[in-house]
Design an enzyme around this catalytic site. Structure first.
Site, short mmCIF file in Angstrom:
data_model
loop_
_atom_site.label_atom_id
_atom_site.label_comp_id
_atom_site.label_asym_id
_atom_site.label_seq_id
_atom_site.Cartn_x
_atom_site.Cartn_y
_atom_site.Cartn_z
N GLU A 84 -4.47 2.33 -4.69
CA GLU A 84 -3.02 2.42 -4.48
C GLU A 84 -2.46 1.13 -3.87
O GLU A 84 -1.38 1.13 -3.30
CB GLU A 84 -2.69 3.60 -3.56
CG GLU A 84 -3.20 3.47 -2.13
CD GLU A 84 -4.61 4.00 -1.94
OE1 GLU A 84 -4.99 4.32 -0.80
OE2 GLU A 84 -5.35 4.10 -2.94
N ASN B 77 -2.25 12.77 -3.73
CA ASN B 77 -3.15 13.23 -4.79
C ASN B 77 -3.68 14.63 -4.50
O ASN B 77 -3.80 15.46 -5.42
CB ASN B 77 -4.33 12.27 -4.93
CG ASN B 77 -4.04 11.15 -5.92
OD1 ASN B 77 -3.21 11.30 -6.81
ND2 ASN B 77 -4.70 10.02 -5.75
N HIS C 7 -4.38 14.44 -9.57
CA HIS C 7 -4.56 13.05 -9.98
C HIS C 7 -3.68 12.65 -11.16
O HIS C 7 -3.35 11.46 -11.31
CB HIS C 7 -6.03 12.78 -10.31
CG HIS C 7 -6.91 12.77 -9.10
ND1 HIS C 7 -6.96 11.69 -8.24
CD2 HIS C 7 -7.73 13.70 -8.58
CE1 HIS C 7 -7.79 11.96 -7.24
NE2 HIS C 7 -8.28 13.17 -7.44
N ASP D 113 0.85 -1.19 0.00
CA ASP D 113 0.00 0.00 0.00
C ASP D 113 0.89 1.25 0.00
O ASP D 113 1.84 1.34 0.78
CB ASP D 113 -0.90 0.00 1.24
CG ASP D 113 -1.86 1.18 1.22
OD1 ASP D 113 -2.84 1.13 0.46
OD2 ASP D 113 -1.62 2.16 1.97
N ILE D 114 0.57 2.20 -0.88
CA ILE D 114 1.33 3.45 -0.91
C ILE D 114 0.91 4.29 0.29
O ILE D 114 -0.29 4.56 0.48
CB ILE D 114 1.08 4.22 -2.21
CG1 ILE D 114 1.43 3.36 -3.43
CG2 ILE D 114 1.89 5.52 -2.23
CD1 ILE D 114 1.11 4.01 -4.76
N ASP E 98 -1.41 9.41 -10.98
CA ASP E 98 -1.34 8.31 -11.95
C ASP E 98 0.11 8.02 -12.33
O ASP E 98 0.52 6.86 -12.45
CB ASP E 98 -2.14 8.65 -13.21
CG ASP E 98 -3.64 8.58 -12.98
OD1 ASP E 98 -4.05 8.05 -11.92
OD2 ASP E 98 -4.39 9.03 -13.85
#
Length: 284
Positions: free
Chosen positions: A199, A165, A170, A157-158, A174
């Site tokens: 994420e 974001n 966004h 998980d980030i 990405d």
């Protein structure tokens, strides 16, 4: 990630058995039921992926049935043609032969197109790594043996990605997902790397010893930190990841089990301050 009483595990088992037995109509029905389930639960991306598989199989079956019906008619007409040189029967027989040839060409073309479509349905459009559907398909290939396979599943998980974001937008978000996907593939070239959603990522390897599994998780974590992607505009913080891993015997139907176990370890890593890993081994 708690899946509760989800029927997906049972549906996937039924799907595998139907594929092994070559039960095409059963396969089509199961794809349809899985698609409806994901649509009902609001996971429209997966619903679409399974609907594509449903449509592919259904169209192949219809084309195959058409070709078979035409061949049967051709045999019947040839029988009558042998008994009579009536020009009408002869022309009908010739037309049927042309129709069969055209139907077979259409079927072959459709199979090629459907294979391409199916391949697309296994990959995440943004990161070009496997999506959930691709993860499920490749996991089954990964453990396609009568005996269980020792391996480790990691959930990644980030850390604080929503904040990232909010800070950068966004489009940059990405780009961050793409960079991290590429980094994970470099560290795990022979493993399965998939985007699990948002994420979160899943990596599966054949690490069979706890110490090796922990070292690999640390290599994943370190590779992202060393990329030095700025986390915000006001500090020197960089984007990091947290990792939960679970090592044990993998069976064809144990993907959900491993995901649940690795997710618990991910929670521990988050509780320990993020940018770290927690890997546990199956108890004997």
């Amino acid at each position: 990630l708690a899946l509760g009483l989800s029927p997906i595990r049972n549906l996937n088992e039924a799907l595998e058995k139907s594929k092994s037995a070559g039960l095409e109509k059963k396969i089509i029905k199961i794809y349809e039921n899985i698609s409806k389930y994901y649509e009902k639960t609001g996971d429209f991306r997966l619903a679409l992926e399974y609907y594509k598989s449903f449509h592919i199989k259904q169209s192949e079956l219809e084309a195959s049935n058409l070709s078979m019906r035409l061949e049967i008619l051709s045999v019947e007409f040839n029988f009558y043609k042998e008994k009579s040189e009536n020009m009408k029967f002869k022309k009908l027989s010739e037309k049927l032969e042309r129709d069969i040839e055209a139907a077979n060409k259409t079927l072959e073309k459709m199979k090629v197109q459907n294979q391409s479509l199916l391949k697309e349905s296994l990959y995440d459009e943004l990161t070009n790594i496997y999506n959930r559907r691709g993860l499920e398909v490749n996991y089954r290939d990964f453990v396609n043996l009568d005996e269980p396979v020792m391996g480790t599943l990691y959930i990644i998980d980030i850390d604080r990605f929503k904040s990232y974001n909010d800070t950068w937008g966004h489009v940059k978000g990405d780009e961050c997902l793409i960079k991290i996907s590429e980094a994970l593939k470099k560290v795990a070239p022979s493993g399965i790397v998939a985007r699990f959603g948002g994420e979160e990522f899943v990596v599966i390897t054949r690490k069979s010893k706890l110490e090796d599994a922990k070292m690999f998780a640390e290599a994943l974590r370190d590779s992202i930190e060393k990329m030095a992607i700025p986390a915000d505009k006001t500090s020197t913080k960089v984007v990091t990841i947290s990792i939960g891993g679970y090592l044990g015997k993998m069976y064809k139907d144990s993907l959900t089990f491993f995901i649940e176990k690795a997710d618990k370890e991910l929670y521990i890593a988050k509780e320990n301050g993020r940018n770290c890993m927690s890997v546990r081994e199956e108890e004997n």
